[in-house]
Write a protein that holds these residues in place. Structure first.
Motif, PDB file in Angstrom:
ATOM      1  N   VAL A   1       0.834  -1.279  -0.135  1.00 20.12           N
ATOM      2  CA  VAL A   1      -0.046  -0.225   0.000  1.00 20.12           C
ATOM      3  C   VAL A   1       0.943   1.394  -0.040  1.00 20.12           C
ATOM      4  CG1 VAL A   1      -0.218  -0.212   2.498  1.00 20.12           C
ATOM      5  CG2 VAL A   1      -1.824   1.283   1.214  1.00 20.12           C
ATOM      6  N   SER A   2       0.860   1.769  -1.011  1.00 15.79           N
ATOM      7  CA  SER A   2       1.631   3.079  -1.340  1.00 15.79           C
ATOM      8  C   SER A   2       1.026   4.235  -2.159  1.00 15.79           C
ATOM      9  CB  SER A   2       2.880   2.478  -1.855  1.00 15.79           C
ATOM     10  OG  SER A   2       2.709   2.169  -3.222  1.00 15.79           O
ATOM     11  N   GLY A   3       1.772   5.197  -2.668  1.00 11.97           N
ATOM     12  CA  GLY A   3       1.461   6.223  -3.601  1.00 11.97           C
ATOM     13  C   GLY A   3       0.759   5.867  -4.629  1.00 11.97           C
ATOM     14  N   GLY A   4       1.360   4.732  -5.424  1.00 12.93           N
ATOM     15  CA  GLY A   4       1.144   4.125  -6.651  1.00 12.93           C
ATOM     16  C   GLY A   4       0.465   2.586  -6.499  1.00 12.93           C
ATOM     17  N   HIS A   5       0.220   2.066  -5.466  1.00 18.39           N
ATOM     18  CA  HIS A   5      -0.056   0.687  -5.727  1.00 18.39           C
ATOM     19  C   HIS A   5      -1.041   0.364  -4.117  1.00 18.39           C
ATOM     20  CE1 HIS A   5       2.771  -0.030  -8.611  1.00 18.39           C
ATOM     21  NE2 HIS A   5       3.760   0.614  -7.866  1.00 18.39           N
ATOM     22  N   THR A   6      -1.791  -0.353  -4.347  1.00 17.60           N
ATOM     23  CA  THR A   6      -2.843  -1.005  -3.325  1.00 17.60           C
ATOM     24  C   THR A   6      -3.099  -2.324  -3.688  1.00 17.60           C
ATOM     25  OG1 THR A   6      -3.725   1.303  -2.695  1.00 17.60           O
ATOM     26  CG2 THR A   6      -4.801  -0.590  -1.504  1.00 17.60           C
ATOM     27  N   HIS A   7      -2.331  -3.186  -3.356  1.00 14.35           N
ATOM     28  CA  HIS A   7      -2.490  -4.655  -3.944  1.00 14.35           C
ATOM     29  C   HIS A   7      -2.266  -5.587  -2.692  1.00 14.35           C
ATOM     30  CE1 HIS A   7      -1.272  -2.500  -7.547  1.00 14.35           C
ATOM     31  NE2 HIS A   7      -1.940  -3.613  -8.275  1.00 14.35           N
ATOM     32  N   LEU A   8      -3.255  -6.795  -2.886  1.00 15.21           N
ATOM     33  CA  LEU A   8      -3.246  -7.683  -1.824  1.00 15.21           C
ATOM     34  C   LEU A   8      -3.074  -9.101  -2.548  1.00 15.21           C
ATOM     35  CD1 LEU A   8      -3.931  -8.138   1.219  1.00 15.21           C
ATOM     36  CD2 LEU A   8      -6.381  -8.503   0.692  1.00 15.21           C
TER      37      LEU A   8
ATOM     38  N   VAL B   1      -7.602  -2.445   6.586  1.00 18.49           N
ATOM     39  CA  VAL B   1      -7.533  -3.315   7.784  1.00 18.49           C
ATOM     40  C   VAL B   1      -8.595  -4.390   7.640  1.00 18.49           C
ATOM     41  CG1 VAL B   1      -7.597  -3.776  10.070  1.00 18.49           C
ATOM     42  CG2 VAL B   1      -6.258  -1.790   9.235  1.00 18.49           C
ATOM     43  N   GLN B   2      -9.907  -3.915   7.464  1.00 17.47           N
ATOM     44  CA  GLN B   2     -11.029  -4.792   7.488  1.00 17.47           C
ATOM     45  C   GLN B   2     -11.039  -5.649   6.286  1.00 17.47           C
ATOM     46  OE1 GLN B   2     -14.690  -2.645   7.537  1.00 17.47           O
ATOM     47  NE2 GLN B   2     -14.613  -2.656   9.964  1.00 17.47           N
ATOM     48  N   THR B   3     -10.593  -5.222   5.053  1.00 20.21           N
ATOM     49  CA  THR B   3     -10.739  -5.992   3.801  1.00 20.21           C
ATOM     50  C   THR B   3      -9.384  -7.143   3.925  1.00 20.21           C
ATOM     51  OG1 THR B   3     -11.547  -4.447   2.447  1.00 20.21           O
ATOM     52  CG2 THR B   3     -10.451  -5.873   1.385  1.00 20.21           C
ATOM     53  N   SER B   4      -8.385  -6.659   4.468  1.00 21.82           N
ATOM     54  CA  SER B   4      -7.187  -7.634   4.630  1.00 21.82           C
ATOM     55  C   SER B   4      -7.385  -8.694   5.634  1.00 21.82           C
ATOM     56  CB  SER B   4      -5.898  -6.647   4.835  1.00 21.82           C
ATOM     57  OG  SER B   4      -5.498  -5.649   3.936  1.00 21.82           O
ATOM     58  N   VAL B   5      -7.780  -8.350   6.531  1.00 19.48           N
ATOM     59  CA  VAL B   5      -8.222  -9.328   7.898  1.00 19.48           C
ATOM     60  C   VAL B   5      -9.268 -10.165   7.177  1.00 19.48           C
ATOM     61  CG1 VAL B   5      -8.966  -9.693  10.027  1.00 19.48           C
ATOM     62  CG2 VAL B   5      -7.471  -7.819   9.628  1.00 19.48           C
ATOM     63  N   ARG B   6     -10.319  -9.967   6.688  1.00 21.58           N
ATOM     64  CA  ARG B   6     -11.378 -10.812   6.270  1.00 21.58           C
ATOM     65  C   ARG B   6     -10.432 -11.889   5.091  1.00 21.58           C
ATOM     66  NH1 ARG B   6     -14.618 -10.276   2.004  1.00 21.58           N
ATOM     67  NH2 ARG B   6     -14.321  -7.913   1.861  1.00 21.58           N
TER      68      ARG B   6
ATOM     69  N   THR C   1      -0.488 -15.306   8.799  1.00 19.72           N
ATOM     70  CA  THR C   1       0.857 -13.968   8.632  1.00 19.72           C
ATOM     71  C   THR C   1       0.248 -13.120   7.689  1.00 19.72           C
ATOM     72  OG1 THR C   1       2.412 -15.578   9.550  1.00 19.72           O
ATOM     73  CG2 THR C   1       3.129 -13.563   8.481  1.00 19.72           C
ATOM     74  N   LEU C   2       0.421 -11.769   7.867  1.00 12.91           N
ATOM     75  CA  LEU C   2       0.237 -10.732   6.997  1.00 12.91           C
ATOM     76  C   LEU C   2       1.344  -9.918   6.969  1.00 12.91           C
ATOM     77  CD1 LEU C   2      -1.879  -9.053   5.079  1.00 12.91           C
ATOM     78  CD2 LEU C   2      -2.738  -8.013   6.970  1.00 12.91           C
TER      79      LEU C   2
END
Length: 334
Positions: free
Chosen positions: A142-149, A251-256, A265-266
């Motif tokens: 999660v950064s200025g150019g990316h939000t990837h899971l 947080v909610q999306t990543s934890v789910r 582990t995250l």
């Protein structure tokens, strides 16, 4: 400190930070960061965003000095290098080419292996500076150019499980900070202003609440922030409210996703991972959450060296000198 293993140089010039790092890969497979030097460009502040041509010129002017500083910090010479890794994408092509060609030149001149490295893989391996990463795990970049899971079932294998539909989180932080007159870059500015504001002052809605997937969206939140500011919201309250909802969404999306996929582990990395509120929220989830060490959240060379070390440890073949820079380079697809 004398060397007991292989010394790997990492270079990152993907955007507006000139990063050179040195990592030691020991015979037992463990790694340690020997140096991490970053020159953060300030020339873009007056534009409210990165100007690609100016970024490329700054990299050319600064990379030699940053390289010298990194070698001095590690207490080594260029002749001690065993391998070179440089970011090949994604990023600004002109900026990428500076570090990529610099790394290739060192590889050819010193006759050592060269690894063209993916920028997002570097962000993920930045967490290896804190602990030995053992798949399977989830990784949120999660950064200025990316939000990837990403789901990482085994080392070097990635599956994209979620991403932003529009703005990256860091980009939204920058834009909200700019409209509120809080300065650039927006992440630190929002974080500081939020300490003085009321996180419940502006009733923002959590984006994509109730979705069954693991996507993110910040464009609507950014627009809501603009409307709230025009309606008279105080900058500190706007910052606190925006930050609270953006953090909650991440947080909610990543934890789910972690619970659905059975991951305990995250890894959370990228510039936004330095946000204190985000770290505190993840710490309260009960998951084993790993963040990069100090100075390794934002773009840097050490994370690229760590990714290079992982490639060597896994026995991956070095790249040829014909590897090019790529503006758009997905690490994985869903």
């Amino acid at each position: 400190m004398p060397l007991s293993g292989q010394l790997i140089l990492g270079i990152d010039t993907s955007c507006d930070d000139t990063g050179v790092g040195l990592v030691e890969l020991r015979p037992d497979g463990s790694v340690s960061v020997r140096a991490n030097r970053v020159w953060s460009q300030t020339v873009h502040a007056g534009y409210g965003g990165v100007m690609p041509e100016l970024a490329s010129r700054e990299h050319v002017e600064r990379i030699d000095a940053v390289m010298d500083d990194a070698l001095r910090e590690a207490g080594v010479s260029v002749g001690d290098l065993c391998a070179v890794a440089a970011t090949s994408g994604p990023g600004l092509v002109g900026a990428l080419l500076v570090g990529l060609m610099y790394g290739k030149g060192l590889s050819q001149g010193l006759n050592i292996p060269f690894y063209a490295t993916h920028h997002l893989e570097g962000h993920i391996y930045a967490a290896a500076s804190q602990t030995e990463l053992q798949p399977p795990y989830l990784a949120l970049v999660v950064s200025g150019g990316h939000t990837h899971l990403f789901d990482v079932p085994q080392e070097g294998e990635y599956r994209l499980v979620g991403a932003t539909r529009d703005d990256a989180a860091g980009e939204a932080f920058d834009k909200v900070a700019r409209l509120a007159g809080l300065g650039y870059p927006g992440g630190p500015a929002i974080s500081e202003a939020a300490k003085l504001g009321d996180p419940k002052a502006v009733p923002f809605k959590v984006p994509l609440l109730g979705q069954t997937g693991y996507e993110f969206s910040f464009s609507g939140l950014k627009t809501a922030a603009l409307l709230a500011f025009r309606a008279g919201a105080k900058p500190d309250d706007l910052a606190a409210s925006f930050q609270a909802v953006a953090v909650k969404s991440l947080v909610q999306t990543s934890v789910r996703a972690a619970r659905d996929l059975g991951r305990e582990t995250l890894v959370v990395s990228g510039g936004v991972a330095a946000n204190t509120a985000l770290r505190e929220a993840f710490a309260a989830t009960g998951l084993h959450v790993v963040f990069p060490g100090q100075g390794l959240n934002t773009d840097n060379g050490a994370m690229i060296a760590l990714a290079g070390a992982a490639a060597i440890r896994a026995g991956r073949a070095a790249h040829g000198l014909d590897e090019g820079a790529t503006a758009y380079a997905p690490l994985a697809t869903g």
